[in-house]
Design a protein around this motif. Sequence first.
Motif, short mmCIF file in Angstrom:
data_model
loop_
_atom_site.label_atom_id
_atom_site.label_comp_id
_atom_site.label_asym_id
_atom_site.label_seq_id
_atom_site.Cartn_x
_atom_site.Cartn_y
_atom_site.Cartn_z
N PRO A 59 -8.14 -7.79 4.18
CA PRO A 59 -8.43 -9.06 4.85
C PRO A 59 -7.16 -9.81 5.27
CG PRO A 59 -8.64 -9.34 2.50
CD PRO A 59 -8.37 -7.88 2.72
N SER A 60 -6.00 -9.38 4.79
CA SER A 60 -4.76 -10.09 5.10
C SER A 60 -3.87 -9.35 6.08
CB SER A 60 -3.97 -10.36 3.81
OG SER A 60 -3.61 -9.14 3.18
N ALA A 61 -4.38 -8.27 6.68
CA ALA A 61 -3.59 -7.53 7.66
C ALA A 61 -3.43 -8.36 8.94
CB ALA A 61 -4.27 -6.20 7.98
N ILE A 62 -2.23 -8.36 9.50
CA ILE A 62 -2.00 -9.09 10.75
C ILE A 62 -2.53 -8.30 11.93
CG2 ILE A 62 -0.22 -9.98 12.31
CD1 ILE A 62 1.46 -10.67 9.92
N ALA A 63 -2.19 -7.01 11.98
CA ALA A 63 -2.68 -6.15 13.06
C ALA A 63 -4.09 -5.66 12.72
CB ALA A 63 -1.75 -4.96 13.24
N PRO A 64 -4.98 -5.53 13.72
CA PRO A 64 -6.33 -5.03 13.45
C PRO A 64 -6.32 -3.65 12.80
CG PRO A 64 -6.21 -5.98 15.64
CD PRO A 64 -4.79 -5.90 15.13
N THR A 65 -5.35 -2.81 13.20
CA THR A 65 -5.20 -1.48 12.61
C THR A 65 -3.73 -1.10 12.65
OG1 THR A 65 -7.33 -0.89 13.60
CG2 THR A 65 -6.07 0.89 12.60
N ALA A 66 -3.26 -0.44 11.61
CA ALA A 66 -1.86 0.00 11.58
C ALA A 66 -1.75 1.27 10.76
CB ALA A 66 -0.96 -1.09 10.99
N VAL A 67 -0.78 2.11 11.12
CA VAL A 67 -0.52 3.34 10.40
C VAL A 67 0.87 3.26 9.76
CG1 VAL A 67 -0.18 5.84 10.58
CG2 VAL A 67 -1.96 4.73 11.92
N THR A 68 0.95 3.60 8.48
CA THR A 68 2.23 3.69 7.80
C THR A 68 2.36 5.10 7.21
OG1 THR A 68 1.25 2.76 5.80
CG2 THR A 68 2.41 1.24 7.26
N HIS A 69 3.59 5.50 6.95
CA HIS A 69 3.83 6.87 6.51
C HIS A 69 4.74 6.88 5.30
CE1 HIS A 69 2.20 7.79 10.47
NE2 HIS A 69 3.11 6.98 10.97
N ASN A 70 4.41 7.70 4.33
CA ASN A 70 5.24 7.87 3.15
C ASN A 70 5.98 9.20 3.27
OD1 ASN A 70 6.27 8.43 0.54
ND2 ASN A 70 4.75 7.06 -0.37
N PRO A 71 7.28 9.17 3.55
CA PRO A 71 8.03 10.41 3.77
C PRO A 71 8.17 11.26 2.51
CG PRO A 71 9.52 8.53 3.69
CD PRO A 71 8.13 7.97 3.69
N LYS A 72 7.93 10.67 1.34
CA LYS A 72 8.05 11.43 0.09
C LYS A 72 6.78 12.21 -0.21
CE LYS A 72 11.48 8.37 -2.01
NZ LYS A 72 11.82 7.50 -3.17
N THR A 73 5.63 11.55 -0.07
CA THR A 73 4.36 12.23 -0.37
C THR A 73 3.78 12.92 0.85
OG1 THR A 73 3.02 10.28 0.17
CG2 THR A 73 3.85 10.46 -2.09
N LEU A 74 4.29 12.56 2.05
CA LEU A 74 3.79 13.08 3.33
C LEU A 74 2.34 12.69 3.56
CD1 LEU A 74 5.41 16.64 3.49
CD2 LEU A 74 6.31 14.44 4.29
N VAL A 75 1.90 11.63 2.89
CA VAL A 75 0.56 11.09 3.10
C VAL A 75 0.68 9.82 3.93
CG1 VAL A 75 -1.47 10.07 1.99
CG2 VAL A 75 -0.38 12.07 0.98
N SER A 76 -0.14 9.70 4.95
CA SER A 76 -0.13 8.51 5.80
C SER A 76 -1.27 7.58 5.41
CB SER A 76 -0.28 8.92 7.27
OG SER A 76 0.79 9.75 7.67
N GLN A 77 -1.10 6.32 5.72
CA GLN A 77 -2.12 5.33 5.39
C GLN A 77 -2.52 4.56 6.63
OE1 GLN A 77 -2.02 2.80 1.68
NE2 GLN A 77 -1.69 1.19 3.18
N ILE A 78 -3.82 4.48 6.87
CA ILE A 78 -4.35 3.67 7.96
C ILE A 78 -4.94 2.41 7.34
CG2 ILE A 78 -6.05 3.53 9.82
CD1 ILE A 78 -5.88 6.57 10.07
N THR A 79 -4.42 1.26 7.74
CA THR A 79 -4.93 -0.01 7.24
C THR A 79 -5.75 -0.69 8.33
OG1 THR A 79 -3.01 -0.30 5.79
CG2 THR A 79 -4.32 -2.27 6.28
N VAL A 80 -7.00 -0.97 8.03
CA VAL A 80 -7.90 -1.62 8.98
C VAL A 80 -8.11 -3.06 8.52
CG1 VAL A 80 -10.17 -1.58 10.07
CG2 VAL A 80 -9.05 0.57 9.43
#
Length: 373
Positions: free
Chosen positions: A150-171
């Motif tokens: 509920p506190s995200a500024i962008a409606p949707t954003a993708v971030t990436h963890n270079p260590k785990t190689l897992v990406s996160q989509i925040t809605v």
Amino acid sequence: MPVQKKKRSKTKVSRSENPKAKDKHKEEKKIQINHSSPKKKEALHIGKIAPLNILEQQTLFFNTNCLINPILLYPEGSNLIGYTEKFQPHNQYLNAAINILENGLLDYKSESNFYQSEYSNLSQSKTLEEFQVYLDTLGIRNTVEIIFSPSAIAPTAVTHNPKTLVSQITVGLPISYCKERIQGVMNHEIGTHLLRTLNERKQIWYKKRDKYGLGAYIETEEGLASLHTMLDSAFSGRRKPYLWRAALHYYSSYYASMCSFVELYQRLDRYMDDPVKRFKEVLRVKRGISNTGLPGGCYKDQVYLSGAIKILQRRKDIDFYKLYCGKLSLEDLFRQEILDLCDLSDIKIPVFLSDIQKYKQALDYIARTNGVE
């Protein structure tokens, strides 16, 4: 917009449903600041985080008849000056932005009408399902975690963890996507940002960008993603593919440099008829400063429009498959030595690039609609 993911506790989708704002603020602060660590903390990148008191300041803003400039609080150690000075405002494409917005108003009368759909906004569960189907089609579902905030500024954003190689989509919550619009969102966040990130890992320059002289790619990255947001509209013809959001970000970013929060909110009244969406747009471009009564803010969002225009101007010369070989800028793509290094053998290509002629025709339509030769 893609940003490198900061190390943080993993958040499950089920835990993100309907969190209380106050608890959320405490949780974010706890995650960002580890007081028990004896190591010196690096300055946080403000582009990865939202102010801690968004919901509180939003309520205060509307309760005071939109006349009080918000005071934004950030986690301890945030490098606010370093972030806000990273990009400088410019007016090179200001006329283009205004023309797009004005032509959009002529055709649709308001932003709400432009985005109006016969469908209602999707539920959280349906949104999750849409994202999972898109990921399954590309065969990359196991590389992505989806959360709702509920506190995200962008409606949707993708971030990436270079260590785990897992990406996160925040809605962001509440969800503002209907069935029609979410396809463009997924083309933007997954079909562009995520795939180019995954393909970057398969190139010879991965983690060696300096060695190969590769430069900043954010303008090309966001410009390409902005074009892909409007692909579905260009394909279907249901709505003219105005680069409305990119133009709005450009316009807002430019005037943030000379306006207070309240002044910019009032200036955007012509183009944004939804008060809450307008508040979030101003917040987006004023992030990075605490006292929003002063001119200044975040100017990075000008790259959405400038990048899109530059791609459209050179669309007939671009090898779009090679542009997907990682995080390449247009400038680097046109270097022969980099073109020769691009490895297409094992890269992921979005579904919309499977018919390259149809894709290029869609870009032509987007270019005409937005006044780009």
